[in-house]
Design a protein around this motif. Structure first.
Motif, mmCIF file in Angstrom:
data_model
loop_
_atom_site.group_PDB
_atom_site.id
_atom_site.type_symbol
_atom_site.label_atom_id
_atom_site.label_comp_id
_atom_site.label_asym_id
_atom_site.label_seq_id
_atom_site.Cartn_x
_atom_site.Cartn_y
_atom_site.Cartn_z
ATOM 1 N N VAL A 94 0.860 -1.190 0.000
ATOM 2 C CA VAL A 94 0.000 0.000 0.000
ATOM 3 C C VAL A 94 0.891 1.233 0.000
ATOM 4 O O VAL A 94 1.926 1.259 0.669
ATOM 5 C CB VAL A 94 -0.921 0.016 1.238
ATOM 6 N N GLN A 95 0.465 2.253 -0.729
ATOM 7 C CA GLN A 95 1.203 3.518 -0.777
ATOM 8 C C GLN A 95 0.251 4.644 -0.402
ATOM 9 O O GLN A 95 -0.871 4.708 -0.908
ATOM 10 C CB GLN A 95 1.741 3.721 -2.189
ATOM 11 N N TRP A 96 0.714 5.515 0.483
ATOM 12 C CA TRP A 96 -0.110 6.616 0.984
ATOM 13 C C TRP A 96 0.629 7.914 0.687
ATOM 14 O O TRP A 96 1.708 8.149 1.213
ATOM 15 C CB TRP A 96 -0.313 6.463 2.491
ATOM 16 N N MET A 97 0.049 8.764 -0.157
ATOM 17 C CA MET A 97 0.688 10.027 -0.522
ATOM 18 C C MET A 97 -0.173 11.197 -0.084
ATOM 19 O O MET A 97 -1.343 11.296 -0.451
ATOM 20 C CB MET A 97 0.919 10.115 -2.034
ATOM 21 N N THR A 98 0.400 12.073 0.724
ATOM 22 C CA THR A 98 -0.277 13.291 1.169
ATOM 23 C C THR A 98 0.076 14.418 0.209
ATOM 24 O O THR A 98 1.224 14.884 0.181
ATOM 25 C CB THR A 98 0.151 13.663 2.601
ATOM 26 N N ALA A 99 -0.908 14.853 -0.579
ATOM 27 C CA ALA A 99 -0.665 15.964 -1.505
ATOM 28 C C ALA A 99 -0.559 17.280 -0.741
ATOM 29 O O ALA A 99 0.273 18.133 -1.058
ATOM 30 C CB ALA A 99 -1.778 16.040 -2.550
ATOM 31 N N LYS A 134 -5.201 21.068 4.895
ATOM 32 C CA LYS A 134 -5.098 21.078 3.437
ATOM 33 C C LYS A 134 -3.785 21.664 2.933
ATOM 34 O O LYS A 134 -3.404 21.428 1.785
ATOM 35 C CB LYS A 134 -6.297 21.815 2.821
ATOM 36 N N ASN A 135 -3.096 22.400 3.768
ATOM 37 C CA ASN A 135 -1.824 22.981 3.348
ATOM 38 C C ASN A 135 -0.639 22.413 4.117
ATOM 39 O O ASN A 135 0.413 23.061 4.218
ATOM 40 C CB ASN A 135 -1.871 24.503 3.468
ATOM 41 N N VAL A 136 -0.783 21.179 4.628
ATOM 42 C CA VAL A 136 0.365 20.531 5.267
ATOM 43 C C VAL A 136 1.412 20.217 4.199
ATOM 44 O O VAL A 136 1.116 20.137 3.004
ATOM 45 C CB VAL A 136 -0.038 19.238 6.004
ATOM 46 N N SER A 137 2.633 20.014 4.637
ATOM 47 C CA SER A 137 3.693 19.670 3.699
ATOM 48 C C SER A 137 3.411 18.304 3.080
ATOM 49 O O SER A 137 2.964 17.387 3.769
ATOM 50 C CB SER A 137 5.041 19.630 4.417
ATOM 51 N N PRO A 138 3.670 18.146 1.785
ATOM 52 C CA PRO A 138 3.479 16.842 1.146
ATOM 53 C C PRO A 138 4.313 15.760 1.831
ATOM 54 O O PRO A 138 5.391 16.041 2.375
ATOM 55 C CB PRO A 138 3.955 17.082 -0.291
ATOM 56 N N ALA A 139 3.804 14.540 1.791
ATOM 57 C CA ALA A 139 4.496 13.425 2.442
ATOM 58 C C ALA A 139 4.162 12.131 1.708
ATOM 59 O O ALA A 139 3.224 12.077 0.905
ATOM 60 C CB ALA A 139 4.106 13.334 3.907
ATOM 61 N N TYR A 140 4.925 11.084 2.030
ATOM 62 C CA TYR A 140 4.817 9.821 1.293
ATOM 63 C C TYR A 140 5.052 8.669 2.255
ATOM 64 O O TYR A 140 6.000 8.691 3.049
ATOM 65 C CB TYR A 140 5.871 9.832 0.183
ATOM 66 N N GLN A 141 4.180 7.675 2.219
ATOM 67 C CA GLN A 141 4.353 6.468 3.032
ATOM 68 C C GLN A 141 4.257 5.236 2.138
ATOM 69 O O GLN A 141 3.276 5.071 1.426
ATOM 70 C CB GLN A 141 3.255 6.355 4.097
ATOM 71 N N ASP A 142 5.275 4.394 2.194
ATOM 72 C CA ASP A 142 5.219 3.069 1.585
ATOM 73 C C ASP A 142 4.959 2.069 2.700
ATOM 74 O O ASP A 142 5.703 2.041 3.689
ATOM 75 C CB ASP A 142 6.554 2.726 0.914
ATOM 76 N N ILE A 143 3.928 1.262 2.570
ATOM 77 C CA ILE A 143 3.648 0.240 3.571
ATOM 78 C C ILE A 143 3.701 -1.110 2.864
ATOM 79 O O ILE A 143 2.843 -1.430 2.036
ATOM 80 C CB ILE A 143 2.270 0.466 4.226
ATOM 81 N N HIS A 144 4.731 -1.879 3.168
ATOM 82 C CA HIS A 144 4.945 -3.144 2.480
ATOM 83 C C HIS A 144 4.055 -4.241 3.057
ATOM 84 O O HIS A 144 3.618 -4.172 4.211
ATOM 85 C CB HIS A 144 6.418 -3.537 2.558
#
Length: 287
Positions: A94-99, A134-144
């Motif tokens: 699963v991949q979780w991306m915060t725009a 809505k204006n938080v810094s973008p972030a990325y989570q990889d969940i294997h």
């Protein structure tokens, strides 16, 4: 108390996203209040792809004001974004991306998978963010896959992968901004089990495979999405055959929604600001 079914829907007609994803959309705008915080559920049915030296997918595009969640059951995908997030997804990941405040990203079939060909089976969710985030810094989570906890039910006849939130005290590592539960549910034929979610949360279930009885009397089949009333905290499921379900549940975000293409904000002015920021290059750089 069991949660009653409010309505059952089918997907909208399938369409292509880029040249790599043949999606069936299951959430329309008239459903947003009933399924908040979820805004979109695009499902890619098992799709057999021939080998190619040209990786299929979607090239660079922007997002702002929400999160994307990619679930991969078969195949392999590659992601890269302007926040520095970069990774590959394989079966079960699963991949979780915060725009958040704005991001550019691209997603393609992973290179070796493209060369060999094979089955692609996946889904992508859009998850709304409250105004304060809505204006938080973008972030990325990889969940294997090996990091996703499982809950066994009905003496092993049912298994739940907890992709987000928690079930029976077992919690996912996914970091979310509001209370969200995403359960990837597998059950054998003639299983009988219950899933619990917080009272008052919006809840829906997509039947990916199989035929089920809900709360002892309602019947749902593969291709149905069930939307439940907010009252109650339990869904009781009996299966007729081998079954695969995706349950989405979350705390509703009771705020106005202004959406335009890849931007989801609270007002039309914020949408125009997002477009202007994107055109001004404020979402970063990604080639």
């Amino acid at each position: 108390m069991n949660k009653a079914i409010k309505y059952i829907r089918k997907a909208s007609p399938a369409h292509m996203v880029g040249d790599g994803f043949k999606v069936k959309p299951y959430i329309s705008r008239d459903m947003w209040k009933d399924v908040s915080p979820f805004l979109m559920l695009d499902y890619v049915e098992p799709w057999n792809l021939m080998p190619t030296d040209h990786p299929r997918g979607v090239d660079v595009h922007p997002h702002k004001g929400f999160e994307t969640v990619s679930i991969l059951w078969e195949g392999a995908l590659a992601h890269e974004d302007s926040s520095g997030g970069k990774g590959k997804l394989f079966a079960g990941d699963v991949q979780w991306m915060t725009a958040g405040s704005g991001i550019l990203h691209k997603e393609f079939h992973e290179e070796e998978f493209s060369k060999k060909g094979g089955v692609l089976h996946s889904a992508q969710l859009w998850v709304n963010l409250p105004a304060q985030y809505k204006n938080v810094s973008p972030a990325y989570q990889d969940i294997h896959a090996n990091e996703i906890p499982e809950v066994v039910l009905n003496d092993g006849k049912a298994k739940v992968r907890v992709l987000a939130g928690a079930l029976n005290g077992v919690a996912s590592k996914a970091k979310t901004f509001t209370r969200i539960n995403i359960y990837d549910v597998y059950a054998q034929s003639h299983a009988d089990f219950s899933l619990t979610v917080p009272e008052g949360d919006n809840t829906s279930i997509l039947v990916l495979n199989g035929t089920i009885h809900i709360n002892d009397h309602e019947i749902a089949r593969a291709g149905d999405i069930l939307v439940f009333e907010t009252s109650g905290d339990t869904v009781t499921i009996q299966t007729n055959n081998d079954t695969h379900l995706l349950l989405l549940s979350g705390e509703p975000i009771d705020e106005p929604i202004a959406a335009y293409g890849p931007f989801v904000m609270n007002t039309q002015k914020e949408i125009m600001d997002a477009i202007n920021d994107y055109n001004a290059g404020k979402f970063g750089v990604l080639n």
